[in-house]
Design a protein around this motif. Sequence first.
Motif, PDB file in Angstrom:
ATOM      1  N   ARG A   1       0.768  -1.284  -0.015  1.00  0.00           N
ATOM      2  CA  ARG A   1       0.075   0.110   0.061  1.00  0.00           C
ATOM      3  C   ARG A   1       0.750   1.293   0.051  1.00  0.00           C
ATOM      4  O   ARG A   1       0.456   2.349  -0.643  1.00  0.00           O
ATOM      5  CB  ARG A   1      -1.002  -0.006   1.183  1.00  0.00           C
ATOM      6  N   TYR A   2       2.067   1.150   0.577  1.00  0.00           N
ATOM      7  CA  TYR A   2       3.025   2.297   0.658  1.00  0.00           C
ATOM      8  C   TYR A   2       4.294   1.932   0.230  1.00  0.00           C
ATOM      9  O   TYR A   2       5.396   1.911   0.678  1.00  0.00           O
ATOM     10  CB  TYR A   2       3.179   2.764   2.098  1.00  0.00           C
ATOM     11  N   PRO A   3       4.397   1.766  -1.364  1.00  0.00           N
ATOM     12  CA  PRO A   3       5.660   1.271  -1.821  1.00  0.00           C
ATOM     13  C   PRO A   3       6.709   2.421  -2.042  1.00  0.00           C
ATOM     14  O   PRO A   3       7.715   2.245  -2.444  1.00  0.00           O
ATOM     15  CB  PRO A   3       5.158   0.933  -3.201  1.00  0.00           C
ATOM     16  N   SER A   4       6.350   3.711  -1.651  1.00  0.00           N
ATOM     17  CA  SER A   4       7.224   4.676  -2.169  1.00  0.00           C
ATOM     18  C   SER A   4       8.593   4.714  -1.173  1.00  0.00           C
ATOM     19  O   SER A   4       9.628   4.930  -1.798  1.00  0.00           O
ATOM     20  CB  SER A   4       6.661   6.053  -1.719  1.00  0.00           C
ATOM     21  N   LEU A   5       8.484   4.244  -0.021  1.00  0.00           N
ATOM     22  CA  LEU A   5       9.714   3.892   0.922  1.00  0.00           C
ATOM     23  C   LEU A   5      10.759   3.001   0.129  1.00  0.00           C
ATOM     24  O   LEU A   5      11.872   3.375   0.056  1.00  0.00           O
ATOM     25  CB  LEU A   5       9.376   3.698   2.216  1.00  0.00           C
TER      26      LEU A   5
ATOM     27  N   LEU B   1      15.302   1.534  -3.063  1.00  0.00           N
ATOM     28  CA  LEU B   1      15.816   0.826  -4.183  1.00  0.00           C
ATOM     29  C   LEU B   1      16.558   1.585  -5.268  1.00  0.00           C
ATOM     30  O   LEU B   1      17.370   1.073  -6.146  1.00  0.00           O
ATOM     31  CB  LEU B   1      14.768   0.126  -4.860  1.00  0.00           C
ATOM     32  N   LEU B   2      16.040   3.027  -5.396  1.00  0.00           N
ATOM     33  CA  LEU B   2      16.745   3.754  -6.531  1.00  0.00           C
ATOM     34  C   LEU B   2      18.194   4.071  -6.145  1.00  0.00           C
ATOM     35  O   LEU B   2      18.981   4.244  -7.158  1.00  0.00           O
ATOM     36  CB  LEU B   2      15.823   5.239  -6.430  1.00  0.00           C
ATOM     37  N   THR B   3      18.625   4.098  -4.774  1.00  0.00           N
ATOM     38  CA  THR B   3      20.069   4.318  -4.520  1.00  0.00           C
ATOM     39  C   THR B   3      21.089   3.418  -5.218  1.00  0.00           C
ATOM     40  O   THR B   3      21.919   3.888  -6.094  1.00  0.00           O
ATOM     41  CB  THR B   3      20.335   4.291  -3.014  1.00  0.00           C
ATOM     42  N   PRO B   4      21.053   2.013  -5.055  1.00  0.00           N
ATOM     43  CA  PRO B   4      21.865   1.214  -5.741  1.00  0.00           C
ATOM     44  C   PRO B   4      21.697   1.280  -7.168  1.00  0.00           C
ATOM     45  O   PRO B   4      22.614   0.827  -8.020  1.00  0.00           O
ATOM     46  CB  PRO B   4      21.436  -0.259  -5.105  1.00  0.00           C
ATOM     47  N   VAL B   5      20.193   1.360  -7.674  1.00  0.00           N
ATOM     48  CA  VAL B   5      20.186   1.340  -9.230  1.00  0.00           C
ATOM     49  C   VAL B   5      20.743   2.532  -9.710  1.00  0.00           C
ATOM     50  O   VAL B   5      21.533   2.285 -10.943  1.00  0.00           O
ATOM     51  CB  VAL B   5      18.638   1.385  -9.657  1.00  0.00           C
ATOM     52  N   MET B   6      20.886   3.595  -9.328  1.00  0.00           N
ATOM     53  CA  MET B   6      21.451   4.856  -9.737  1.00  0.00           C
ATOM     54  C   MET B   6      22.929   4.413  -9.725  1.00  0.00           C
ATOM     55  O   MET B   6      23.670   5.241 -10.478  1.00  0.00           O
ATOM     56  CB  MET B   6      21.008   6.075  -9.054  1.00  0.00           C
ATOM     57  N   LEU B   7      23.469   4.181  -8.614  1.00  0.00           N
ATOM     58  CA  LEU B   7      24.910   4.047  -8.639  1.00  0.00           C
ATOM     59  C   LEU B   7      25.467   3.119  -9.544  1.00  0.00           C
ATOM     60  O   LEU B   7      26.406   3.191  -9.925  1.00  0.00           O
ATOM     61  CB  LEU B   7      25.315   3.426  -7.027  1.00  0.00           C
ATOM     62  N   LEU B   8      24.576   1.922  -9.957  1.00  0.00           N
ATOM     63  CA  LEU B   8      25.012   1.138 -10.775  1.00  0.00           C
ATOM     64  C   LEU B   8      25.046   1.744 -12.170  1.00  0.00           C
ATOM     65  O   LEU B   8      26.108   1.638 -12.967  1.00  0.00           O
ATOM     66  CB  LEU B   8      23.928  -0.287 -10.967  1.00  0.00           C
ATOM     67  N   LEU B   9      23.989   2.554 -12.725  1.00  0.00           N
ATOM     68  CA  LEU B   9      24.132   3.210 -13.852  1.00  0.00           C
ATOM     69  C   LEU B   9      25.101   4.371 -13.676  1.00  0.00           C
ATOM     70  O   LEU B   9      25.582   4.517 -14.927  1.00  0.00           O
ATOM     71  CB  LEU B   9      22.704   3.917 -14.067  1.00  0.00           C
ATOM     72  N   LEU B  10      25.581   4.976 -12.678  1.00  0.00           N
ATOM     73  CA  LEU B  10      26.314   5.922 -12.855  1.00  0.00           C
ATOM     74  C   LEU B  10      27.808   5.424 -12.922  1.00  0.00           C
ATOM     75  O   LEU B  10      28.552   5.899 -13.638  1.00  0.00           O
ATOM     76  CB  LEU B  10      26.409   6.666 -11.242  1.00  0.00           C
ATOM     77  N   PHE B  11      27.952   4.386 -12.119  1.00  0.00           N
ATOM     78  CA  PHE B  11      29.443   3.953 -12.085  1.00  0.00           C
ATOM     79  C   PHE B  11      29.811   3.072 -13.758  1.00  0.00           C
ATOM     80  O   PHE B  11      30.849   3.038 -13.836  1.00  0.00           O
ATOM     81  CB  PHE B  11      29.955   2.998 -10.875  1.00  0.00           C
ATOM     82  N   VAL B  12      28.552   2.495 -14.216  1.00  0.00           N
ATOM     83  CA  VAL B  12      28.933   1.913 -15.296  1.00  0.00           C
ATOM     84  C   VAL B  12      29.098   2.743 -16.613  1.00  0.00           C
ATOM     85  O   VAL B  12      29.863   2.694 -17.273  1.00  0.00           O
ATOM     86  CB  VAL B  12      27.787   0.834 -15.681  1.00  0.00           C
ATOM     87  N   TYR B  13      28.184   3.666 -16.632  1.00  0.00           N
ATOM     88  CA  TYR B  13      28.131   4.642 -17.817  1.00  0.00           C
ATOM     89  C   TYR B  13      29.034   5.992 -17.735  1.00  0.00           C
ATOM     90  O   TYR B  13      29.460   6.359 -18.704  1.00  0.00           O
ATOM     91  CB  TYR B  13      26.721   4.937 -18.112  1.00  0.00           C
ATOM     92  N   ILE B  14      29.176   6.386 -16.673  1.00  0.00           N
ATOM     93  CA  ILE B  14      30.111   7.563 -16.256  1.00  0.00           C
ATOM     94  C   ILE B  14      31.480   7.208 -16.045  1.00  0.00           C
ATOM     95  O   ILE B  14      32.287   7.748 -16.777  1.00  0.00           O
ATOM     96  CB  ILE B  14      29.502   8.353 -15.400  1.00  0.00           C
TER      97      ILE B  14
END
Length: 261
Positions: free
Chosen positions: A24-28, A33-46
Amino acid sequence: MSSLSLAVRDSSTMLRRNLLHARRYPSLTLNLLLTPVMLLLLFVYIFGDTMSAGIGGGDRSDYIAYLVPGLLLMTIGSTTIGTAVSVSNDMTEGIIARFRTMAIHRPSVLVGHVVGSVLQCVMSVVLVGAVAVAIGFRSTDATALEWLAAFGLLVLFATALTWIAVGMGLISPNAEAASNNAMPLIFLPLISSAFVPIASMPGWFQPIAEYQPFTPAIETLRGLLLGTEIGHNGWLAIAWCVGLTILGYFWSTSKFNGDAQ
C-alpha cells in the motif's frame, strides 16, 4: 492450540500485515531501491571505462562484472533501512501497545517484520539484478550449485542486516531517527571492496575496508558468480552473518520485551 502452532499462526498474520503495508505504501521501498540502481548506472556509464582500466580490465563489461556483486549486497542494506523505519513507526504510533493487550504470541510482531523484510530484500535484489543483466552483466561460468550458494548467502546476509535494522528501529524515537540510525547499512558498502579493490586504497584505510561485514560477503558473492578466488572470505562472510543475526535477535527481543515492562 500448541504454542508452536500459535507462534506460526501469529507470525504469519504479522507477515501478511507487513507485506500489505509495503504494497500500500511502496514509495519508501522504491526510494531506497533507487540508490543502488542509480549508483549502478552512474558507475557503469559515467565511470565504467576509467574504473575498468583501474582494475586491469579491458572494457566497461569487466567493471560491470566487478561492480554488480557489491551492488546486490548494497541493495540489501538499503532495503533494510525501510525495516528500521517501519518498526519505529509501529513503536511510536501505538499499534504495538495494542498488540500487547491481545492474546498473541509476542515475538510474532518482530518475526513478521523480519520475514517480510527478507522477502522484500530478495525482490529488490532480483530487480537490481535484472537491471544489471539488461546493461551487460553476465555470469556464464557459475554452476547451479554456485548460484544456489549465492542465493543462500544473500538470504543469510539479508536476515542478519534485518535483525540489526529491527534493533535500530526499536531504539529510535521516530521514523527520521530510525532512518538516520540505519544509514551505516548503506554507508559501509561505500568503504568496502564493492567499487574498487582494497589493494588500491591508501594503506591506512585498507583495514577499515577489510575488517567489516560487507567486504567478505562481496568477495564471496563475487567468487561464486564470477569464479574468482574466495579463500577465507567464505567463512568470514558466514561468521559475520551468524554473529550479526544473533546480536540483532537478542538486542531486538530484549529491547522489545523491556519496553513492555
